[in-house]
Design a protein around this motif. Structure first.
Motif, PDB file in Angstrom:
ATOM      1  N   LEU A   1       0.831  -1.199   0.000  1.00 51.57           N
ATOM      2  CA  LEU A   1       0.000   0.000   0.000  1.00 51.57           C
ATOM      3  C   LEU A   1       0.873   1.259   0.000  1.00 51.57           C
ATOM      4  O   LEU A   1       1.947   1.287   0.587  1.00 51.57           O
ATOM      5  CB  LEU A   1      -0.896   0.035   1.239  1.00 51.57           C
ATOM      6  CG  LEU A   1      -1.851  -1.117   1.445  1.00 51.57           C
ATOM      7  CD1 LEU A   1      -2.483  -1.034   2.828  1.00 51.57           C
ATOM      8  CD2 LEU A   1      -2.923  -1.118   0.376  1.00 51.57           C
ATOM      9  N   PHE A   2       0.380   2.289  -0.670  1.00 53.24           N
ATOM     10  CA  PHE A   2       0.981   3.615  -0.617  1.00 53.24           C
ATOM     11  C   PHE A   2       0.088   4.428   0.313  1.00 53.24           C
ATOM     12  O   PHE A   2      -0.930   4.964  -0.092  1.00 53.24           O
ATOM     13  CB  PHE A   2       1.032   4.215  -2.033  1.00 53.24           C
ATOM     14  CG  PHE A   2       1.598   5.613  -2.072  1.00 53.24           C
ATOM     15  CD1 PHE A   2       2.923   5.845  -1.750  1.00 53.24           C
ATOM     16  CD2 PHE A   2       0.801   6.677  -2.437  1.00 53.24           C
ATOM     17  CE1 PHE A   2       3.437   7.130  -1.794  1.00 53.24           C
ATOM     18  CE2 PHE A   2       1.306   7.966  -2.479  1.00 53.24           C
ATOM     19  CZ  PHE A   2       2.635   8.197  -2.157  1.00 53.24           C
ATOM     20  N   GLY A   3       0.453   4.488   1.601  1.00 49.21           N
ATOM     21  CA  GLY A   3      -0.407   5.085   2.622  1.00 49.21           C
ATOM     22  C   GLY A   3      -0.112   6.540   2.856  1.00 49.21           C
ATOM     23  O   GLY A   3       0.441   6.900   3.897  1.00 49.21           O
ATOM     24  N   TYR A   4      -0.480   7.403   1.932  1.00 46.25           N
ATOM     25  CA  TYR A   4      -0.193   8.821   2.079  1.00 46.25           C
ATOM     26  C   TYR A   4      -1.027   9.458   3.190  1.00 46.25           C
ATOM     27  O   TYR A   4      -0.614  10.455   3.787  1.00 46.25           O
ATOM     28  CB  TYR A   4      -0.362   9.575   0.756  1.00 46.25           C
ATOM     29  CG  TYR A   4      -1.758   9.569   0.174  1.00 46.25           C
ATOM     30  CD1 TYR A   4      -2.659  10.560   0.490  1.00 46.25           C
ATOM     31  CD2 TYR A   4      -2.151   8.562  -0.708  1.00 46.25           C
ATOM     32  CE1 TYR A   4      -3.932  10.565  -0.054  1.00 46.25           C
ATOM     33  CE2 TYR A   4      -3.411   8.551  -1.254  1.00 46.25           C
ATOM     34  CZ  TYR A   4      -4.308   9.557  -0.933  1.00 46.25           C
ATOM     35  OH  TYR A   4      -5.562   9.553  -1.472  1.00 46.25           O
ATOM     36  N   GLY A   5      -2.167   8.905   3.523  1.00 40.62           N
ATOM     37  CA  GLY A   5      -2.964   9.431   4.632  1.00 40.62           C
ATOM     38  C   GLY A   5      -2.262   9.217   5.962  1.00 40.62           C
ATOM     39  O   GLY A   5      -2.236  10.103   6.825  1.00 40.62           O
TER      40      GLY A   5
END
Length: 161
Positions: free
Chosen positions: A83-87
């Motif tokens: 996952l790319f978890g920018y949040g």
């Protein structure tokens, strides 16, 4: 070697550093809770009730047999989905900014206090200390005695024998 280690550990700087690390870790936990439990929900409510950690991009497939929600970042991460978890990153950045601001306020307060102490110390050395009451009284007596007219000298007359 054991004695050298004891000397090293007993140094003030090492102990101060250890205390700083422990307090910093505890302070980091408090800041994380402040961010996650107080600030982020308020920001989420202001911006429509969303949670920043729900903002992510899946970079890989969901494993077969996964029964959780496809919008649950924590569950997908636990299942091993890339996952790319920018949040979550935004949450960590806000956490850092809060911590940095608090440290700034602490350092600013300490610097002001030290400057005030230095100023008071400089003023204290510039002013002479107040004289004791006895010294002032003795000086007044001396000055009064100087201002009195001198008594006439007594003359000694020879007597006839």
């Amino acid at each position: 070697m054991l004695d050298e280690f004891k000397t090293f550990i007993a140094r003030g700087n090492v102990l101060d550093l250890a205390v700083g690390v422990i307090i910093g870790a505890a302070f980091g936990t408090i800041t994380k809770s402040l961010t996650d439990d107080v600030i982020m929900p308020v920001i989420g409510a202001i911006f429509g009730g969303f949670d920043f950690t729900s903002y992510f991009v899946r970079l890989g497939p969901v494993p077969e047999g996964y029964a959780g929600s496809l919008t649950d970042y924590t569950a997908l991460k636990a299942a091993g989905v890339p996952l790319f978890g920018y949040g979550a990153f935004v949450t960590v950045v806000i956490n850092f900014l809060i911590l940095a601001f608090i440290v700034f306020l602490l350092v600013r307060s300490v610097n002001r206090m030290l400057a005030r102490m230095e100023k008071e110390k400089a003023e204290g050395t510039a002013r002479p200390a107040a004289e004791a009451a006895e010294v002032v009284l003795l000086r007044e007596i001396r000055d009064e005695l100087k201002n009195r007219p001198a008594p006439e000298a007594a003359t000694i007359r020879p007597t006839s024998l």
